[in-house]
Design a protein around this motif. Structure first.
Motif, short mmCIF file in Angstrom:
data_model
loop_
_atom_site.label_atom_id
_atom_site.label_comp_id
_atom_site.label_asym_id
_atom_site.label_seq_id
_atom_site.Cartn_x
_atom_site.Cartn_y
_atom_site.Cartn_z
N MET A 1 -3.90 -40.09 -14.01
CA MET A 1 -3.32 -41.08 -15.13
C MET A 1 -3.61 -42.22 -14.47
N LEU A 3 -2.71 -46.57 -15.32
CA LEU A 3 -1.89 -47.17 -16.04
C LEU A 3 -2.14 -48.68 -15.86
N LYS A 41 -7.00 -51.12 -25.77
CA LYS A 41 -6.45 -49.88 -25.66
C LYS A 41 -7.22 -48.99 -26.60
N GLU A 47 -5.85 -44.13 -21.24
CA GLU A 47 -5.00 -44.72 -20.22
C GLU A 47 -3.68 -44.86 -20.93
N THR A 48 -2.58 -45.15 -19.98
CA THR A 48 -1.51 -45.65 -20.45
C THR A 48 -1.33 -47.08 -20.34
#
Length: 112
Positions: A1, A3, A41, A47-48
């Protein structure tokens, strides 16, 4: 993941990229930042992404002055609700007094 953290500081109530005191455009404003973050975004949907403000968000622009005298119609809380995951309080958050700050904080979606 992966961030990604977007952080702002010292926004001083600037909603639109225009300096109303000097009658000229400026580069920093909440809506300009929001547009950039929303585009990021959309392009990186795996992605977070967390958005954070580090304080001095409220005081210093004509819109913050409007909000301080018209808290029921304040514009900044709506934008903050759409844009930020976390906000910190700076010294300028207290410029309009505790009643205004309490009302402002009560208009935010996420509270402790």
């Amino acid at each position: 993941m992966k961030l990604t953290v977007f952080a702002t500081t010292d926004v001083h109530g600037a909603i639109y990229p225009y300096n109303y005191f000097d009658n000229e455009p400026k580069d920093n404003a909440l809506l300009k930042f929001k547009t950039y973050i929303d585009k990021y975004k959309a392009m990186n949907d795996k992605e977070t992404v967390i958005t954070v403000d580090n304080g001095d968000l409220l005081q210093g622009d004509v819109w913050s002055e409007f909000d301080s005298t018209n808290p029921a119609q304040a514009l900044v809380p709506g934008i903050i609700n759409e844009m930020y995951d976390v906000i910190g309080l700076g010294n300028h958050e207290f410029n309009f007094g505790l009643p205004f700050l309490n009302e402002f904080l009560n208009r935010l979606l996420y509270r402790l």
